[in-house]
Design an enzyme around this catalytic site. Structure first.
Site, PDB file in Angstrom:
ATOM      1  N   GLU A   1      27.200  19.156 -19.344  1.00 31.78           N
ATOM      2  CA  GLU A   1      26.041  19.071 -20.124  1.00 31.78           C
ATOM      3  C   GLU A   1      25.246  17.719 -20.198  1.00 31.78           C
ATOM      4  O   GLU A   1      25.213  17.109 -21.319  1.00 31.78           O
ATOM      5  CB  GLU A   1      26.431  19.258 -21.683  1.00 31.78           C
ATOM      6  CG  GLU A   1      27.281  20.812 -21.566  1.00 31.78           C
ATOM      7  CD  GLU A   1      27.626  21.323 -22.996  1.00 31.78           C
ATOM      8  OE1 GLU A   1      27.701  20.326 -23.905  1.00 31.78           O
ATOM      9  OE2 GLU A   1      27.923  22.497 -23.258  1.00 31.78           O
TER      10      GLU A   1
ATOM     11  N   HIS B   1      25.673  31.111 -22.053  1.00 33.85           N
ATOM     12  CA  HIS B   1      25.789  31.746 -23.501  1.00 33.85           C
ATOM     13  C   HIS B   1      24.552  32.209 -24.017  1.00 33.85           C
ATOM     14  O   HIS B   1      23.654  31.795 -24.231  1.00 33.85           O
ATOM     15  CB  HIS B   1      26.251  30.389 -24.412  1.00 33.85           C
ATOM     16  CG  HIS B   1      27.705  29.971 -24.020  1.00 33.85           C
ATOM     17  ND1 HIS B   1      28.884  30.324 -24.009  1.00 33.85           N
ATOM     18  CD2 HIS B   1      27.636  28.703 -23.408  1.00 33.85           C
ATOM     19  CE1 HIS B   1      29.789  29.475 -23.624  1.00 33.85           C
ATOM     20  NE2 HIS B   1      29.282  28.327 -23.125  1.00 33.85           N
TER      21      HIS B   1
ATOM     22  N   GLU C   1      30.602  30.024 -18.105  1.00 31.86           N
ATOM     23  CA  GLU C   1      31.059  30.191 -19.670  1.00 31.86           C
ATOM     24  C   GLU C   1      30.368  31.566 -20.151  1.00 31.86           C
ATOM     25  O   GLU C   1      30.083  31.487 -21.298  1.00 31.86           O
ATOM     26  CB  GLU C   1      30.697  29.035 -20.389  1.00 31.86           C
ATOM     27  CG  GLU C   1      31.557  27.774 -19.643  1.00 31.86           C
ATOM     28  CD  GLU C   1      31.173  26.518 -20.551  1.00 31.86           C
ATOM     29  OE1 GLU C   1      30.884  26.508 -21.866  1.00 31.86           O
ATOM     30  OE2 GLU C   1      31.119  25.427 -19.997  1.00 31.86           O
TER      31      GLU C   1
ATOM     32  N   ASP D   1      29.171  34.458 -22.261  1.00 25.60           N
ATOM     33  CA  ASP D   1      29.559  35.197 -23.384  1.00 25.60           C
ATOM     34  C   ASP D   1      28.154  35.946 -23.897  1.00 25.60           C
ATOM     35  O   ASP D   1      27.026  35.141 -23.829  1.00 25.60           O
ATOM     36  CB  ASP D   1      30.470  34.839 -24.428  1.00 25.60           C
ATOM     37  CG  ASP D   1      30.149  33.431 -24.906  1.00 25.60           C
ATOM     38  OD1 ASP D   1      28.897  33.058 -24.811  1.00 25.60           O
ATOM     39  OD2 ASP D   1      30.927  32.568 -25.628  1.00 25.60           O
TER      40      ASP D   1
ATOM     41  N   ASN E   1      27.835  20.845 -14.724  1.00 27.90           N
ATOM     42  CA  ASN E   1      27.795  22.238 -15.397  1.00 27.90           C
ATOM     43  C   ASN E   1      26.814  22.174 -16.694  1.00 27.90           C
ATOM     44  O   ASN E   1      27.106  21.384 -17.298  1.00 27.90           O
ATOM     45  CB  ASN E   1      29.378  22.423 -15.955  1.00 27.90           C
ATOM     46  CG  ASN E   1      29.333  23.979 -16.660  1.00 27.90           C
ATOM     47  OD1 ASN E   1      29.175  25.048 -16.083  1.00 27.90           O
ATOM     48  ND2 ASN E   1      30.289  24.044 -17.574  1.00 27.90           N
TER      49      ASN E   1
END
Ligand code: XIL
Length: 347
Positions: free
Chosen positions: A158, A235, A263, A265, A199
């Protein structure tokens, strides 16, 4: 400590896990997310909490469905070095032992991030040169400990804000953008075989943040810095998956790096109804198709596996049901949709 030195610990843990039934068998011919991904030369991964390995249903689901695992928290700096020079590798070691027992890849997460840092580091009033030395020492220690065991590391997590500007952190404030190349070089030196990733989230659609990450990776490549991959966290709310996620992955891959969905979801406003679950399954399948269509997309990792162990309800008020398996470990429509997307003959 070098990996050779800790092998006996892993070996003992592997035996313990195997004896307690962690190496669950899958019925012959039964497709799992991992086997389906494997048939498309990809891995299927999940973020795990080693604190839950003593729960048999959790352990067995993780052992049978996944071909890659990621520590959801257990390898973060604040957890592995809560006091300066005092390390706690319990969770991280047990994650590695689990993966070795089940012959799963490991995505290490994460070495340099603005969040979940130890208080001694944040409040230490260190000089810039000290922050640099501490960062390099941390990377050297952690990557070195698991040398040879980790398939890929999220070295930097990030680095940008949503408008594409650099995110302030102790690392950025001390070193400016150079902290990224410095971190990558330290990781490469500590484990030359590990794939090194940057990432981030909200980089799955063409916009300022995606462009900032693209420009960063392009400049790292030009400078000869050791960068092997881009992780797109992914996400989203179910139904709000960016339509251009595949072209964005192709664009990153065009820089000559691997791409991974790290990641994933897809949260639903609770209570989740059948319609929402079908929408969610469609988005999960779209991500799998986007990865399959991108030759350099190596695999898909979901941020957790079951809805009872997901960060979503505590971070996105009113949302949940974001993962492929429900709280009772039953497969949601997303599981079949992803297996189909991995296995059906590409049009
Ligand atoms: C989250 C974990 O899931 C939570 O348990 C923890 O409290 C905070 O961090 N992006 C990342 C992950 O890179 O490390 C974050 O994980 C979720 C967002």
């Amino acid at each position: 400590m070098q990996r050779a030195g800790i092998r006996p610990i892993f070996a003992a843990a592997v035996v313990a896990l195997a004896a307690s039934g962690s190496v669950a068998s899958v019925r012959a011919g039964e497709a799992t997310l991992g086997s389906a991904a494997g048939s498309a030369d990809r891995y299927f991964g999940g973020a795990l909490d080693p604190g839950a390995f003593d729960e048999r249903p959790y352990r067995e689901l993780a052992a049978t469905q996944l071909t890659s695992v990621t520590p959801e928290n257990a390898m973060k700096w604040g957890l592995v070095e809560p006091e300066r020079g005092e390390f706690d590798w319990k969770g991280a070691d047990s994650l590695v032992a689990f993966a070795e027992a089940n012959r799963q890849k490991i995505r290490g997460h994460t070495l340099v991030w603005h969040s979940q840092l130890p208080l001694w580091l944040i409040n230490g009033a260190f000089r810039p040169d000290e922050i640099k030395d501490l960062m390099v020492a941390h990377i050297t220690e952690e990557v070195g400990r698991y040398k040879g065991a980790i398939y890929a590391w999220d070295v930097v997590n990030e680095p940008f804000t949503d408008d594409g500007s650099w995110r302030r952190s102790i690392f950025y404030d001390a070193m400016g953008p150079d902290y990224i190349a410095t971190a990558l070089k330290a990781a490469r030196a500590a484990d030359p075989a590990a794939k090194l990733y940057v990432n981030d989230y909200n980089v799955e659609t063409d916009g300022p943040k995606m462009q900032a990450l693209y420009d960063l990776v392009a400049s790292l490549k030009r400078a000869g810095a050791p960068i092997d991959g881009v992780g797109v966290q992914s996400h989203f709310a179910a139904g709000a998956l960016p339509k251009d996620i595949q072209s964005v992955m192709e664009k990153f891959a065009g820089l000559g790096v691997d791409v991974a969905v790290t990641e994933l979801d897809l949260r639903i406003r609770l209570p989740a109804d059948e319609k929402a679950l079908v929408t969610q399954a469609g988005d999960y399948a779209s991500v799998v198709r986007a990865c399959r269509a991108t030759p350099r997309c190596v695999g898909v990792t979901t941020w957790g596996i079951t809805d009872d162990r997901s960060w979503i309800p505590s971070y996105f008020s009113g949302y949940g049901a974001a993962l492929p398996f429900d709280a009772a470990h039953r497969a949601k429509p997303a599981v079949g949709a992803m297996i189909k997307a991995f296995t059906q003959v590409a049009p």
